[in-house]
Design a protein around this motif. Structure first.
Motif, PDB file in Angstrom:
ATOM      1  N   ILE A 132       0.916  -1.288  -0.119  1.00 53.23           N
ATOM      2  CA  ILE A 132      -0.052   0.156   0.137  1.00 53.23           C
ATOM      3  C   ILE A 132       0.895   1.328   0.026  1.00 53.23           C
ATOM      4  N   HIS A 133       2.179   1.130   0.144  1.00 57.57           N
ATOM      5  CA  HIS A 133       3.155   2.182   0.192  1.00 57.57           C
ATOM      6  C   HIS A 133       3.452   2.834  -1.111  1.00 57.57           C
ATOM      7  N   ARG A 138      -1.101   2.688  -5.311  1.00 57.39           N
ATOM      8  CA  ARG A 138      -1.927   3.684  -4.957  1.00 57.39           C
ATOM      9  C   ARG A 138      -2.909   4.286  -5.989  1.00 57.39           C
ATOM     10  N   ASP A 139      -2.150   4.696  -6.964  1.00 59.44           N
ATOM     11  CA  ASP A 139      -2.647   5.272  -8.269  1.00 59.44           C
ATOM     12  C   ASP A 139      -3.770   4.174  -8.934  1.00 59.44           C
ATOM     13  N   VAL A 142      -6.761   4.132  -6.221  1.00 60.44           N
ATOM     14  CA  VAL A 142      -7.529   5.159  -6.469  1.00 60.44           C
ATOM     15  C   VAL A 142      -8.418   5.397  -7.615  1.00 60.44           C
ATOM     16  N   TYR A 245      -4.090   4.732   3.593  1.00 54.20           N
ATOM     17  CA  TYR A 245      -4.443   4.290   2.443  1.00 54.20           C
ATOM     18  C   TYR A 245      -5.930   4.322   2.377  1.00 54.20           C
ATOM     19  N   ASP A 248      -7.024   7.733   1.402  1.00 50.70           N
ATOM     20  CA  ASP A 248      -6.899   7.995  -0.030  1.00 50.70           C
ATOM     21  C   ASP A 248      -8.197   7.588  -0.813  1.00 50.70           C
TER      22      ASP A 248
END
Length: 747
Positions: A132-133, A138-139, A142, A245, A248
């Protein structure tokens, strides 16, 4: 649902209740239609109606079905499912579909895979196989959340956003390069400069002083013992990162649907890695998953602890039981099916302790995959099965309890639990290996068996309003949090603290001057050295007010002295410290008088105090042992008990009864063994849940308990209506073997 401004700055006042459109309590579970052909999906809708399902969680693991190849999307099946559920009057907790990355993503971007502390890369083929880092993951995550939100923002079935799923269940700690970069950023924000970091981590020890943040690594496998504060901060960082996370994804959803509440399903009570108290303000409603352990005869007590903890995270508000099992699970060494009536008891025990929903994993048992032997609402045997008939009956019971929705559990006892203290307590290089949950469970179980309802709260919570405060093994504590416990005793509460509490500050630095550090003055006890016991070694502790022969203890003893006025309730009979104090009690005057128990004050000898108080002391000045005394007396003085050893279950039970009686929190009538009685309260009414976990018929007092009324209820009078049967009931109330009664009692 709480109204507030979220940490991300969104005003939550316009968010609708998560259960808007649901009549009464919620009932349902995870629904995975992508696993089944369309004829089965059509049958699902009809069976949901039959069972009384009014909400499902949807699309939790659907990423690879929605997007089988990058940039190619198949929404038709999900569109149809949403429309069918709406037509059937079933609401949807719609997931972001991010709980398992599709194979094409990890093949294209292997850099997003997480790593273990030894550098081993964890590969695709399961769930949560991502870091998750990593900004790339993440992109993508999301982006998927945004697509789901834009497509279904205005769908009438949408009730709640279900963000990811059990965040951190399988990847709570990550040592990948992306995690290392994120850890350094977190440290820069926490400490600001290297001097503060070096001071907090004690890096003068073993030549660990850092001259650059770039030199800092996550605590990987190394030659000897790692830096304790580095380990502690890595735990804090990972919990914060998992929350970030969630934020976000949540913020992405909120930009598009500011009126729709968001949550994620926690695993409170079973997972050490996430500090869920720090997550609370980011959840529009707290949701929790709970699974019992088939081999544990006390599994219903652990269920209650998880439920009380969920309510504590929610600040006392109603919450959601998002997952539990109808019967067996698939991940224990022996996955035994639940006994008849156990699913009903499990479900209503959660409702009794504050849940406004009864939900399961999953709707239909899978025929393939790692969880194919996990039970479901529709079992492999189909509808011609006892389990299905029990599911339909449970749906009827949940519907009958609809008026319970929104009511709150009232408790006058607090049990303090803290994740950072848990992380720090269980590190290496301590006097002995102390398992943090050990005393949490021991004292919780004892209070449960006494019929005492407990709020599980963080040390940062205001303790006003609690008459009994239990602080088990709070190894790490800040000055401010320690002061809250002291203030409770000064206000008149009874406080009980166990061994290995108050030892270090928030940086895991020893509080010098003698143990138990932060609580030394409050307790009037000063410990010079710990004397942990060897494997299999035990000691006896005795006192005049203890049962004949005294109590048995093991694991832990302390070389201590006490100040004037401290009663020695029990002293060691044998072991390394014969005659030393094992259990003590100090009367705390209103407003406190810390000067009389200063760490600098010369303590009197143990023997002298024991002689003055008698071998076991008494329950308090003018209060006979086992007597609660008057409310006025309790409001003028409090008390601080210290248990400096690990008592046997019988010993914990004895002292728990003593302190509960002293605090005045015992029920007005004894609760039979194996029975829980919990009350939810709303304006003008109480709902009394009486759950019989034994195989024999029992009777309980269904009248209002003494703490909530001026006089005891008349036992022969009609006290209310059983919501499950519609019948008027009297007290004492008869509960059949393995049965449940829920009584509406007018206030």
């Amino acid at each position: 649902m709480r109204r507030r401004t979220s940490p991300s700055g969104f005003d939550t006042a316009g968010i609708r209740p998560w259960n808007a459109g649901i009549d009464g309590l919620a009932f349902g579970g995870d629904y995975n239609p992508e696993q089944w052909p369309d004829d089965v999906r059509l049958e699902d809708i009809e069976l949901m109606r039959e069972a009384g399902v009014n909400i499902v969680s949807l699309a939790i693991f659907a990423w690879a079905t929605v997007e089988p190849r990058e940039g190619e999307f198949d929404w038709a099946w999900l569109d149809t499912t949403m429309d069918r559920l709406h037509a059937a009057g079933i609401r949807v907790a719609l997931a972001t579909a991010t709980a398992a990355a599709p194979p094409w993503l990890t093949r294209k971007h292997p850099e997003i895979l997480p790593q273990r502390s030894d550098g081993t890369v964890l590969h695709q083929g399961s769930r949560q196989t991502y870091s998750i880092h990593h900004p790339v993951f993440r992109d993508y995550a999301v982006g998927m959340a945004e697509r789901v939100a834009r497509r279904y923002a205005d769908h009438p079935a949408l009730a709640l956003w279900h963000v990811d799923n059990e965040i951190g269940c399988h990847n709570p700690r990550d040592w990948s390069p992306a995690a290392a970069d994120a850890f350094r950023d977190w440290l820069r924000e926490r400490y600001g400069d290297l001097d503060d970091l070096n001071e907090a981590w004690g890096t003068a020890f073993w030549s660990q002083r850092y001259g650059s943040f770039d030199d800092v690594l996550p605590p990987r496998d190394t030659t000897a013992f790692g830096n304790p504060t580095q380990l502690l901060d890595f735990d804090r960082f990972n919990s914060d990162a998992l929350l970030d996370y969630y934020r976000d994804l949540r913020d992405t959803l909120r930009e598009i649907t500011p009126h729709v509440p968001t949550t994620t399903n926690l695993m409170a009570g079973s997972h050490k890695e996430m500090d869920y108290f720090s997550w609370a303000d980011d959840l529009d409603v707290v949701a929790n998953d709970n699974y019992t352990l088939a081999a544990d005869p006390d599994r219903h007590l652990l269920l209650s602890l998880s439920a009380d903890l969920s309510r504590g995270i929610a600040g006392g508000d109603p919450w959601i039981l998002m997952e539990h099992s109808t019967s067996a699970v698939n991940w224990q060494s022996r996955n035994r099916a639940k006994q008849p009536g156990e699913m009903l008891r499990n479900s209503l025990a959660h409702v009794a302790r504050g849940s406004d929903a009864v939900m399961f994993f999953q709707w239909r048992a899978s025929k393939a995959g790692a969880e194919k032997y996990h039970s479901a609402l529709v079992p492999h045997a189909g509808t011609d099965s006892d389990l299905w008939r029990d599911v339909v009956a449970l749906g009827g019971a949940v519907k009958a309890l609809g008026e319970v929705r929104g009511s709150r559990v009232v408790a006058r006892t607090a049990l303090v639990l803290d994740w950072p203290a848990w992380w720090a307590c269980e590190q290496d290089v301590h006097p002995t290996q102390v398992q943090y949950p050990d005393q949490v469970l021991a004292w919780y179980k004892a209070l449960w068996r006494l019929g005492v309802t407990v709020d599980v709260v963080p040390p940062s919570r205001d303790l006003d309003g609690y008459d009994l405060v239990v602080v088990p093994t709070l190894y790490l504590v800040s000055d401010a949090d320690a002061a809250r416990v002291r203030a409770a005793a000064e206000r008149g509460a009874t406080v009980l603290i166990t061994y290995f509490s108050g030892i270090v500050d928030e940086n895991d630095h020893i509080r010098l001057g003698g143990y138990p550090g932060a609580y030394r003055d409050l307790l009037g006890v000063r410990t010079e050295e710990f004397f942990p016991l060897q494997e299999g070694e035990s000691v006896r502790v005795s006192g005049a007010s203890l049962p004949g022969g005294g109590l048995t203890a093991d694991l832990w003893t302390e070389k201590s002295t006490v100040t004037d006025g401290v009663e020695v309730i029990a002293a060691y009979d044998d072991g390394p410290l014969p005659g030393g104090p094992a259990i003590t009690r100090r009367t705390v005057p209103a407003g406190g008088d810390p000067g009389t128990v200063s760490a600098a004050a010369a303590p009197v000898s143990t023997a002298g105090t024991a002689a003055a108080a008698g071998p076991g002391g008494s329950a308090g000045p003018g209060v006979p042992a086992g007597s609660a005394g008057s409310a006025a007396a309790r409001s003028s003085t409090g008390s601080a008990w210290y248990v400096a050893t690990r008592l046997s279950d019988e010993g914990v039970a004895h002292i728990a009864r003593r302190v509960a009686d002293e605090a005045g929190v015992l029920p007005s009538a004894a609760v039979p063994e194996g029975v829980e009685v919990v009350r939810r309260v709303a304006d003008g009414v109480e709902f009394v849940f009486a759950i019989n976990h034994t195989d024999a018929e029992v009777t309980v007092d269904a009248g209002r308990p003494a703490p909530l009324s001026d006089t005891d209820a008349a036992l022969a009078a009609v006290v209310g209506t059983d919501l499950l049967t519609g019948e008027d009931v009297t007290s004492p109330l008869t509960i059949p073997a393995g049965g449940v009664r829920v009584v509406r009692v007018p206030v």
